[in-house]
Scaffold this motif. Structure first.
Motif: not given
Length: 249
Positions: A17-19, A131-133, A163-168
């Motif tokens: 995830f992005k910071d 994105g989530i995991c 949950v966050g902004y996907p980095e990859k």
């Protein structure tokens, strides 16, 4: 195909995830969507704990098997089966609700309610470009998790959700064939049919890993599952749940 279906079919677990933290408004929206999920008999037998504190995130990441993305994400939710409020309702209404609360049936209701709410939250988050995991690893040491989150009796932390902004964004893992999952009128019990379907799926998964690892990995799905299931994990769970006064009857 509409946008909702497209979002669902595009799901994949995000572990980088992005910071960038979620806003309070985003969190509120995700939780509101979770609450909109179906709930058995309107019982609403779950709670959601949001974790912003980095030290708590790091501790939960350690408990979950040193998974860094449990600490580094936009927000961490923990979904809990929760029948504690229903014990209070019994006291308020002067009714003996304890035998029902402690039944296997109501424990299953709490598990199902929490899972339905979580999947609503996941779809909502993904529809927002996040994105989530799911994090089942918090069940490695639930005594520590309960102490960290200060959950009372009749509350079981079930899993986390980062949950966050996907980095990859990873490639999507192929699921089992529809014919292996979906049965019509009755359950398919022909083992030869099942074995054939599993063999075909093994080839699909082996190719998936081969392509992603430049040929260094080619495990079959049945091989992967058998190795995982052969290893007994979290075998304390029955005693833990009953110690917390659920699933006792």
């Amino acid at each position: 195909m509409n946008e909702v279906i497209s979002t669902i079919l595009n799901h994949r677990s995000i572990r980088h995830f992005k910071d960038q933290q979620l806003t309070d408004e985003q969190i509120k929206t995700i939780v509101s969507c979770a609450q909109a999920a179906s709930t058995s008999s309107f019982i609403q037998a779950y709670s959601i704990i949001g974790i912003k504190d980095m030290e708590k995130k790091r501790k939960l990441a350690e408990i979950a098997g040193n998974q860094e993305y449990v600490a580094h994400n936009g927000h961490l939710f923990v979904f809990c089966a929760d029948l504690s409020r229903h014990e209070l309702i019994g006291e308020m209404e002067h009714k003996d609700v304890i035998p029902s609360i402690e039944s296997t049936e109501k424990f299953m209701v709490a598990l199902i309610d929490a899972s339905l709410a979580a999947q609503n939250a996941a779809i909502a988050a993904e529809s927002m470009g996040l994105g989530i995991c799911y994090i089942g690893g918090i069940r490695n040491k639930l005594d520590e998790v309960k102490e960290l989150l200060k959950t009372p009796e009749r509350v079981i932390p079930l899993f986390g959700m980062t949950v966050g902004y996907p980095e990859k964004i990873n490639d999507q893992k192929p699921r089992l064939p529809l014919a292996h999952i979906y049965h019509e009128e009755e359950y398919e019990q022909d083992k030869e049919v099942y074995m054939s379907q599993l063999q075909e799926y093994n080839q699909v998964i082996s190719s998936y890993y081969h392509d992603r690892s430049s040929g260094n990995r080619k495990d079959r799905w049945s091989e992967q599952m058998a190795k995982m299931l052969e290893k007994q994990t979290r075998m304390y769970m029955k005693d833990f749940v009953q110690k917390n006064k659920l699933n006792k009857r």
